[in-house]
Scaffold this motif. Structure first.
Motif, PDB file in Angstrom:
ATOM      1  N   SER A   1       0.835  -1.206   0.000  1.00  0.00           N
ATOM      2  CA  SER A   1       0.000   0.000   0.000  1.00  0.00           C
ATOM      3  C   SER A   1       0.869   1.256   0.000  1.00  0.00           C
TER       4      SER A   1
ATOM      5  N   THR B   1      -7.624 -13.561  -3.590  1.00  0.00           N
ATOM      6  CA  THR B   1      -8.206 -12.240  -3.331  1.00  0.00           C
ATOM      7  C   THR B   1      -9.722 -12.385  -3.317  1.00  0.00           C
TER       8      THR B   1
ATOM      9  N   LYS C   1     -12.743  -0.737   1.050  1.00  0.00           N
ATOM     10  CA  LYS C   1     -11.568  -0.112   0.456  1.00  0.00           C
ATOM     11  C   LYS C   1     -10.404  -0.055   1.421  1.00  0.00           C
TER      12      LYS C   1
ATOM     13  N   ASN D   1      -9.336  -2.124   3.464  1.00  0.00           N
ATOM     14  CA  ASN D   1      -8.596  -3.378   3.555  1.00  0.00           C
ATOM     15  C   ASN D   1      -8.324  -4.013   2.203  1.00  0.00           C
ATOM     16  N   GLY D   2      -8.571  -3.264   1.142  1.00  0.00           N
ATOM     17  CA  GLY D   2      -8.260  -3.771  -0.180  1.00  0.00           C
ATOM     18  C   GLY D   2      -9.162  -4.886  -0.651  1.00  0.00           C
TER      19      GLY D   2
ATOM     20  N   THR E   1      -4.126   3.945  -0.777  1.00  0.00           N
ATOM     21  CA  THR E   1      -4.567   2.869  -1.669  1.00  0.00           C
ATOM     22  C   THR E   1      -3.594   1.686  -1.626  1.00  0.00           C
ATOM     23  N   PHE E   2      -4.075   0.547  -2.076  1.00  0.00           N
ATOM     24  CA  PHE E   2      -3.263  -0.666  -2.227  1.00  0.00           C
ATOM     25  C   PHE E   2      -2.930  -0.883  -3.698  1.00  0.00           C
ATOM     26  N   HIS E   3      -1.699  -1.252  -3.961  1.00  0.00           N
ATOM     27  CA  HIS E   3      -1.371  -1.710  -5.308  1.00  0.00           C
ATOM     28  C   HIS E   3      -1.264  -3.227  -5.362  1.00  0.00           C
TER      29      HIS E   3
ATOM     30  N   HIS F   1      -0.736  -7.861   1.687  1.00  0.00           N
ATOM     31  CA  HIS F   1      -1.331  -7.484   2.974  1.00  0.00           C
ATOM     32  C   HIS F   1      -2.128  -8.645   3.550  1.00  0.00           C
TER      33      HIS F   1
ATOM     34  N   TYR G   1     -12.081  -7.892  -7.243  1.00  0.00           N
ATOM     35  CA  TYR G   1     -11.429  -9.153  -6.921  1.00  0.00           C
ATOM     36  C   TYR G   1     -12.390 -10.332  -6.952  1.00  0.00           C
TER      37      TYR G   1
ATOM     38  N   PRO H   1      -2.998  -5.878  -2.686  1.00  0.00           N
ATOM     39  CA  PRO H   1      -3.629  -6.289  -1.421  1.00  0.00           C
ATOM     40  C   PRO H   1      -3.332  -7.725  -1.034  1.00  0.00           C
TER      41      PRO H   1
END
Length: 652
Positions: free
Chosen positions: A155, A542, A526, A528-529, A473-475, A480, A534, A477
């Motif tokens: 992120s 995901t 959002k 937590n991605g 933002t996450f690129h 994570h 997904y 997730p």
């Protein structure tokens, strides 16, 4: 001819003296207009002060023996308070882990921060400035050791992108629940821990590794200014401490439950390690140039209640001397969720043995550190420096600034503090309550009706303080999510892309994933991605999850898929999340189809899915459509959520 005219009309030397005289006079006038000079260590010495900030996770205000706790023994913290300053009205930035850390790092209250939910990995935005950022600009070595909570791996919020040369520990707070995870994280890279299997099973106690790294950082940077941030996890998480830790011997025979004894031992372990840090500073001959803070991260919890101990055996929110109580606990904006232990020690600078009643909170740490080090703060912070309180108003040359008001928000809760007045709205649909903490520290007498003008002032402040959150933002997730599963030891130290999955979503008869996209979704997490896209990315690692931050969004949850063109649709193929959890797994749902994005009328099918991780098909009579809506009505465990690991559309 006067003396000034004489100087001007004679030598160049005389004219120079005159110019210097005028300059001196002008500077003197300007300085007098500014008032008393601000004196900080950064002005007095070429060596800037070191900052050590130790924050214990969930340690309650009354859980130190220096405030009379009858169970917990904290001799090193007691000595630290005797040699420094203990605060009675230091407040957390929020009542839970991630949001309170964000206020500490950014100098903003929770009406302005990016991280206001406690999902674990909600990230700071890429452009946000932290204490480490401003100290790095001043030439400081910057190290963090413990639980970050301001952005999971993958992120914009990872600590190495926000001023830290080094951060070792946990980026995600779920990862931090176990002291025996397969790995911890160093600058987004995994550091394997020998013999660990997650939960309470393993050979390497992660907290020892983290503390040792913090002390090594101090040793390595003793000859330069450093910022050592230690947001350590104990005594939170799984209440676990090795049996050979000296602190366990103190409590192992106490007549409490084992969990209560383990918790007590973890508090004393933290106390011992604080003592180790103070001893190290003395050994390195830098203690007189080092400001050390110690605090809790948010209010304590009422752990280990029984018939005789309604606030828990150790009484985190119960004054052991007066029996006064703080209302509420961690997670609430009553005093029990916000009041924390706070001690500051700086030999030769902070007068020993002082107890301060100054009202302040986490957003004030950044401007305080900035003033002491000569650093510049962003224009949009909410904190004020407490340097006059720490060093003395006479030393600093000005009075301590006090807040017009302090502000907190979390989920549906909002609270405002103005001196001893405190207003709180415990739910978004509840009425505001008002308390006078000077007379009612337990917040037991709501006096909103008798002081409407005070309440209105505080409500106006609350409206002034709030603005919508803008999260980072996450690129990726998936990284994570891997850390969150490490709590259970599910992935070891092998990257998730190499993990062999037992199940896949069968592709036979499905419209290709590459042709589809999400048209709209009623709710997604959002922070937590867990984004809607997904659900149709072909990757079981995901998944989409409805929003569960604050007050969870409730059924029905709707996901609309654009098939990219008209197809003959005959059903859906669904797979629940594969991570071991069931939150959001679909129970009852409806499938609706349409040729236009807003043309949904009648359900093509009503479906009840099983509680299963296997692929499940639901078919219906063929219909020509471009858009498919999944309307989720219930979850297999009766919760309010929705989640989908993979959703395939059967058709051609």
């Amino acid at each position: 001819m006067n003396f000034t005219q004489y100087l001007l009309q004679t030598t160049s030397c005389g004219r120079a003296v005159f110019r210097l005289t005028v300059l001196f006079f002008s500077l003197n006038v300007a300085l007098q207009a500014l008032g008393p000079a601000r004196i900080t260590l950064a002005d007095e010495s070429s060596r800037k002060p070191n900052i050590v900030y130790i924050m214990a996770d969930e340690l309650g205000y009354f859980e130190l023996s220096c405030v009379g706790n009858p169970n917990l023994k904290t001799p090193n913290l007691d000595r630290m308070a005797a040699e420094g300053m203990r605060f009675t009205q230091a407040m957390a930035g929020s009542s839970v882990c991630a949001p309170t850390r964000c206020t500490l790092m950014t100098g903003k209250h929770s009406g302005h921060t990016s991280v206001r939910v406690n999902g674990g990995g909600t990230p700071l935005r890429a452009d946000e400035i932290t204490i480490a950022t401003i100290l790095k600009q001043q030439g400081y070595a910057t190290g963090g050791f413990g639980k970050w909570g301001c952005g999971g791996r993958g992120s914009t919020g990872v600590p190495e992108k926000h001023g830290f040369d080094l951060f070792l520990g946990y980026y995600d707070q779920v990862h931090a629940h176990s002291y025996y995870p397969p790995y911890i994280v160093r600058n987004s890279e995994e550091v394997p821990l020998k013999g660990n299997h997650g939960g309470e099973q393993g050979e390497t106690y992660s907290h020892y590794v983290i503390i040792d790294a913090a002390k090594q950082f101090i040793r390595e940077h003793k000859d330069e200014p450093f910022f050592c941030y230690m947001p350590i996890t104990p005594p939170h998480g799984l209440f676990n401490i090795p049996d050979d830790d000296p602190a366990w011997a103190i409590y192992k025979d106490e007549p409490w439950s084992e969990q209560a004894r383990r918790y007590a031992a973890m508090v004393s372990m933290v106390d011992r390690q604080v003592g180790d840090v103070l001893a190290l500073l003395k050994e390195l001959q830098i203690e007189e140039n080092t400001l050390v803070f110690f605090c809790g991260d948010n209010g304590g919890n009422d752990y280990f209640t029984d018939d005789k101990h309604h606030r828990g055996i150790h009484g985190a929110n119960l004054n052991p001397l007066t029996k006064d109580e703080f209302r509420g606990r961690k997670g609430m904006l009553y005093e029990g969720g916000l009041r924390i232990p706070m001690i500051a020690r700086w030999p030769g600078k902070i007068a020993p043995g002082k107890v301060s009643d100054l009202l302040w909170y986490f957003p004030d740490v950044m401007p305080t550190v900035a003033e002491l080090t000569g650093a510049a703060t962003p224009d949009d912070i909410d904190g004020v420096s407490i340097v006059p309180e720490l060093l003395g108003e006479d030393t600093v040359g000005r009075k301590q600034t006090e807040h017009k008001y302090l502000y907190w928000e979390i989920g549906q809760q909002t609270a405002v503090r103005m001196g001893n007045w405190k207003a709180i709205r415990p739910k978004s649909n509840a009425s505001w309550e008002l308390y006078d903490l000077g007379k009612d520290i337990s917040e037991s007498m709501n006096i909103a009706d008798s002081h409407p003008e005070v309440l209105q002032q505080l409500v106006d402040y609350a409206a002034e303080a709030h603005e919508p959150a803008v999260e980072g933002t996450f690129h990726d997730p998936a990284i994570h999510e891997r850390d969150r599963q490490a709590k259970f030891g599910k992935f070891g130290s092998t990257p998730p892309n190499n993990t062999k999955r037992k199940k896949t979503l069968p592709q036979t008869g499905l419209i290709p994933f590459g042709e589809m996209k999400v048209h709209r979704v009623s709710s997604e997490s959002k922070s937590n991605g867990k984004l809607a896209r997904y659900a149709i990315d072909g990757d079981l690692g995901t998944w989409w999850h409805s929003n569960f931050a604050g007050e969870a969004d409730r059924h029905p949850h709707e996901l609309v898929i654009d098939l990219g063109g008209e197809h003959e649709v005959r059903g859906i193929r669904y797979m629940a999340r594969q991570d071991g959890g069931w939150n959001g797994a679909i129970g009852d749902c409806e499938v609706l189809v349409s040729k236009t994005p807003d043309g949904f009328v009648d359900a093509a099918a009503s479906i009840s899915f099983r509680k299963s991780r296997d692929p499940q098909d639901a078919t219906f009579e063929p219909v020509t459509a471009r858009y498919v809506m999944i309307r989720i009505l219930s979850e297999v465990n009766g919760g309010p959520w929705a989640s989908i690991a993979e959703l395939g559309i059967i058709g051609q």
